[in-house]
Design an enzyme around this catalytic site. Structure first.
Site, short mmCIF file in Angstrom:
data_model
loop_
_atom_site.label_atom_id
_atom_site.label_comp_id
_atom_site.label_asym_id
_atom_site.label_seq_id
_atom_site.Cartn_x
_atom_site.Cartn_y
_atom_site.Cartn_z
N PHE A 65 0.86 -1.19 0.00
CA PHE A 65 0.00 0.00 0.00
C PHE A 65 0.89 1.23 0.00
O PHE A 65 1.65 1.47 0.94
CB PHE A 65 -0.95 0.06 1.20
CG PHE A 65 -1.86 1.25 1.11
CD1 PHE A 65 -3.02 1.20 0.36
CD2 PHE A 65 -1.52 2.46 1.71
CE1 PHE A 65 -3.84 2.33 0.22
CE2 PHE A 65 -2.33 3.59 1.57
CZ PHE A 65 -3.49 3.52 0.83
N LYS A 100 2.17 11.02 7.23
CA LYS A 100 1.31 10.74 8.39
C LYS A 100 1.76 11.47 9.66
O LYS A 100 1.50 12.66 9.78
CB LYS A 100 1.18 9.22 8.58
CG LYS A 100 0.38 8.60 7.42
CD LYS A 100 -0.22 7.26 7.74
CE LYS A 100 -1.27 6.90 6.70
NZ LYS A 100 -0.87 5.90 5.73
N ASP A 102 9.34 3.02 2.14
CA ASP A 102 8.12 3.77 2.45
C ASP A 102 7.80 3.56 3.93
O ASP A 102 7.26 2.53 4.32
CB ASP A 102 6.96 3.30 1.56
CG ASP A 102 5.66 4.08 1.84
OD1 ASP A 102 5.61 4.81 2.86
OD2 ASP A 102 4.72 3.96 1.05
C1 LIG Z 1 -1.01 6.00 4.26
C2 LIG Z 1 0.12 5.52 3.44
C3 LIG Z 1 0.45 6.13 2.22
C4 LIG Z 1 -0.38 7.25 1.61
O1 LIG Z 1 -0.49 8.35 2.42
P1 LIG Z 1 -1.66 9.45 2.15
O2 LIG Z 1 -1.29 10.59 3.06
O3 LIG Z 1 -2.95 8.81 2.51
O4 LIG Z 1 -1.58 9.81 0.72
C5 LIG Z 1 1.57 5.68 1.54
N1 LIG Z 1 2.31 4.67 2.02
C6 LIG Z 1 2.02 4.05 3.18
C7 LIG Z 1 2.88 2.94 3.67
C8 LIG Z 1 0.90 4.44 3.91
O5 LIG Z 1 0.58 3.79 5.04
#
Ligand SMILES: *Cc1c(COP(=O)(O)O)cnc(C)c1O
Length: 405
Positions: free
Chosen positions: A147, A261, A232
């Site tokens: 994700f 986040k 990520d």
């Molecule tokens: C939440 C998330 C994203 C995307 O972040 P948004 O602020 O919702 O665009 C990307 N990578 C990971 C691992 C995430 O948990």
């Protein structure tokens, strides 16, 4: 305490959303009007323990006093300049974030998906300019069940059909390999590969933790093959796992780190691509940008977030309370829990289908005053604010035991 703005009931507000709000979410039927620390309060004044923490955007809890103070102070001074001009908060944010992560340079953005998109662009440019990949031939290797966000390019390499169906045509240039499989990764990386892009722990997939040695192996492989390792850490980073970054559990330093986040302290969207100078250095004026990226309010809040993490207190709490979380979940094995994966204050809990779906368990927990969210089918994710107390955590585990019984 400040009174909520609305005087309408929860039921009325939920009904009012239906015709006017796109149906891309299926929220639990709770309408939150205010919050403090680990607790949220609905419009009827019922209190709930927040065991989701905005998918880790609220690692420091709701309205952490230090972060709110930093935001208030900045609101009274300067909120936006655009990058057409310098602002007096950005240098310190970048300096401290680079120092915290052990990397050199920062590209400030807003949302997580934008950080991922920016990381992809930087990796491609690096591949053409530094590695010498022929024009438009660069590939990026990603993991199944990933994700990384919701943009068209990012869903192009998702393996979740719900996230993809109806959104084609998709962006080419990605290769998908099984997660936690070094041999498959080795086979997929070739001379066109710009980067390997991975979550060190797959959050949305259900807090999937790779075997010990996997991240070290990815680091070794990407170095040997001459491509970048992009981690990520938008969900796994900034204290959640008991370290500042999840890659630190294996002592690994990626070439590029994606953060988001919790970087915005639960106040404003703040994300960043953090990387080595020889990688982020490929960007020149006009080649990439963002109107809001690096704005002074975001920089002020982001700097305050980095300051909180510099103390080590939140990482320590996540590690210590993680022991309590694992102990509590172990005690539920065979009693409605069929398995779980946990690191720090982060757990994916597989519920016995006989006890209910993840959604049903989430609804029952809500009625017990505990807010969680299901991920896939019968898995729920626990990710409380890192400010949670032992008693609150034990209360949440007690509620889980009750709704499973
Ligand atoms: C939440 C998330 C994203 C995307 O972040 P948004 O602020 O919702 O665009 C990307 N990578 C990971 C691992 C995430 O948990």
């Amino acid at each position: 305490m400040t009174a909520p703005v609305t005087t309408r009931s929860s039921a009325d507000l939920i009904r009012a959303e239906e015709p006017v709000l796109a149906h891309n979410y299926h929220p639990l039927p709770v309408v939150v009007a205010r919050a403090e620390g680990t607790w949220v309060e609905d419009v009827e004044g019922r209190r709930h323990l927040d065991m989701l923490a905005g998918y880790s955007a609220l690692n420091f809890g709701h309205r952490h006093p230090t972060l709110i103070e930093a935001a208030h102070r900045q609101l009274d001074l300067l909120t936006l300049t655009s990058r057409a001009f310098h602002n007096d908060r950005l240098a310190e944010f970048a300096e401290r974030l680079a120092a915290l992560t052990g990397l050199d340079m920062v590209l400030p953005m807003n949302t997580g998906a934008e950080a991922v998109e920016s990381g992809i662009k930087v990796a491609r440019k690096w591949a053409y300019e530094v590695k010498g990949v022929p024009a438009d031939r660069a590939t990026i290797v990603v993991a199944a069940e990933n994700f990384h966000g919701r943009t068209t390019t990012i869903v192009s390499f998702s393996t979740d059909e719900t996230a993809r169906q109806g959104f084609g045509p998709f962006t080419p240039g990605f290769r998908i390999v099984p997660y936690n499989d070094l041999a498959a990764l080795e086979a997929a990386v070739d001379e066109t590969t710009a980067a390997v892009l991975l979550e060190p722990i797959q959050g949305e997939a259900g807090v999937v933790i790779p075997d010990d040695g996997y991240l070290t192996g990815v680091r070794e492989l990407t170095r040997r093959k001459g491509c970048l390792f992009i981690a990520d850490e938008i969900q796994s980073g900034l204290g959640r796992t008991g370290r500042t970054l999840a890659v630190e559990h294996e002592g690994v330093v990626p070439d590029v780190l994606l953060l988001g986040k919790a970087l915005g302290g639960g106040i404003v969207p703040v994300s960043a691509v953090v990387g080595r100078r020889d990688v982020l250095g490929v960007l020149r004026p006009g080649e990439h940008g963002s109107t809001f990226g690096g704005n002074p309010l975001a920089a002020a809040v982001g700097t305050a977030v980095v300051e909180l993490l510099e103390t080590g207190e939140f990482q320590r709490r996540a590690a210590e309370l993680g022991v309590v979380l694992r102990g509590g979940l172990s005690a539920l094995l065979g009693k409605g829990v069929v398995g779980f994966r946990a690191r720090g204050l982060w757990a994916g809990v597989d519920i016995d289908p006989a006890a209910g779906t993840g959604r049903e368990i989430s609804e029952r927990l809500m009625r017990e005053g505990v807010l969680v969210k299901d991920t896939h089918g019968s898995t729920i994710r626990l990710a409380p604010p890192l400010t949670i107390t032992t008693e609150e955590l034990q209360g949440a585990l007690g509620a889980l035991e009750k709704v499973l019984g």
